[in-house]
Design an enzyme around this catalytic site. Sequence first.
Site, PDB file in Angstrom:
ATOM      1  N   HIS A  85     -12.983   2.845   1.813  1.00  0.00           N
ATOM      2  CA  HIS A  85     -12.094   3.926   1.408  1.00  0.00           C
ATOM      3  C   HIS A  85     -12.913   5.081   0.825  1.00  0.00           C
ATOM      4  CE1 HIS A  85      -8.948   0.673   1.445  1.00  0.00           C
ATOM      5  NE2 HIS A  85      -8.333   1.648   2.059  1.00  0.00           N
ATOM      6  N   LYS A 101       2.415  -3.350   6.597  1.00  0.00           N
ATOM      7  CA  LYS A 101       2.766  -3.475   5.177  1.00  0.00           C
ATOM      8  C   LYS A 101       4.255  -3.251   4.940  1.00  0.00           C
ATOM      9  CE  LYS A 101       0.032  -4.668   2.982  1.00  0.00           C
ATOM     10  NZ  LYS A 101      -0.523  -6.037   2.906  1.00  0.00           N
ATOM     11  N   SER A 141       0.839  -1.196   0.000  1.00  0.00           N
ATOM     12  CA  SER A 141       0.000   0.000   0.000  1.00  0.00           C
ATOM     13  C   SER A 141       0.873   1.244   0.000  1.00  0.00           C
ATOM     14  CB  SER A 141      -0.893   0.012   1.238  1.00  0.00           C
ATOM     15  OG  SER A 141      -1.501   1.274   1.427  1.00  0.00           O
ATOM     16  N   CYS A 176       0.468   3.743   1.751  1.00  0.00           N
ATOM     17  CA  CYS A 176       0.538   4.346   3.089  1.00  0.00           C
ATOM     18  C   CYS A 176       1.842   4.004   3.800  1.00  0.00           C
ATOM     19  CB  CYS A 176      -0.646   3.915   3.930  1.00  0.00           C
ATOM     20  SG  CYS A 176      -0.573   2.196   4.461  1.00  0.00           S
TER      21      CYS A 176
END
Length: 323
Positions: free
Chosen positions: A181, A142, A109, A111
């Site tokens: 989201h 992640k 991701s 982020c």
Amino acid sequence: MQKIYVAGHRGMVGGAITRHLEARQLNGADIELITRTHDQLDLTDQAAVRAFMQEVRPEIVILAAAKVGGIYANNTYPAEFIYDNLMIEANVIHEAYRAGVGRLLQLGSSCIYPRDAAQPMAEDTLLTGPLEPTNEPYAVAKIAGIKLCESYNRQYGVDCRSVMPTNLYGPGDNFHPENSHVLPALMGRFHEAKEQSLDHVTIWGSGTPRREFLHVDDMAAASLFVLDLEPDVYAANTRSMLSHINVGCGEDISILELAELIADVVGFRGEIRLDRSKPDGTPRKLMDVTRLSAMGWTAQIPLRAGVEETYAWFLRHYDRLRA
């Protein structure tokens, strides 16, 4: 026959990758596609994952399974977001290695990058600054997935690859009003407002943060493109296979502009109001896709066309989504 296991085939991204692999089968590719539902295989259960990998012995693993959500979900369930994702990554990557899997592709991701990273965000900005607090537990998990792949490549000489997508949307998305989201959440809210003839919709924050959006079918195509690269080509573009590759379209849009676009597609003609008491999240998230572009892949689906397609899918499945 090549045995390919897609972890998370019922999710939006895993489902798109599965569709693309099924298309390859129809075109004559000698592929055995392997999937398991959560009820059949809990990826947070190490013993279950070990037994599955040892029995099935896939040649390729695509790790698209993850616990995901928007700002509200990340803020509300931080323990689940870090625990579930850490366990999924550790179990699948380690047991794939133990079972002799030839190649693994992990999906991460955007982020993972620091909150105030220079824009667009290049792969080398990883771990150069603090993360966005609202999704830090998920981001840490992640990042750990990337480092797992890097570490197993370094120590064992295996072939684990990581792709980092920007914000994804499309058919199969989560349209829950609280846990989704931003794009599907706005689509659901504007649709409900139109159906109820409301005169306004209020969105979180100032509307100024900028986000990049990639259609899930573009993400599936990019994932398989990276998966298919010869090891020397992948290594040449990722510091000898020790890093990851960004996937995006290279363009961003403000949240307010996105809301106006979705409202227009949905047909909502009321006012869009801003609730500035709610968090904005990271000010800007735009991926540097230089590496992937240099290798020959670029996004194909424009944002408006993708939103129109997604809304058509939403309408076809509205009764199930509302239930």
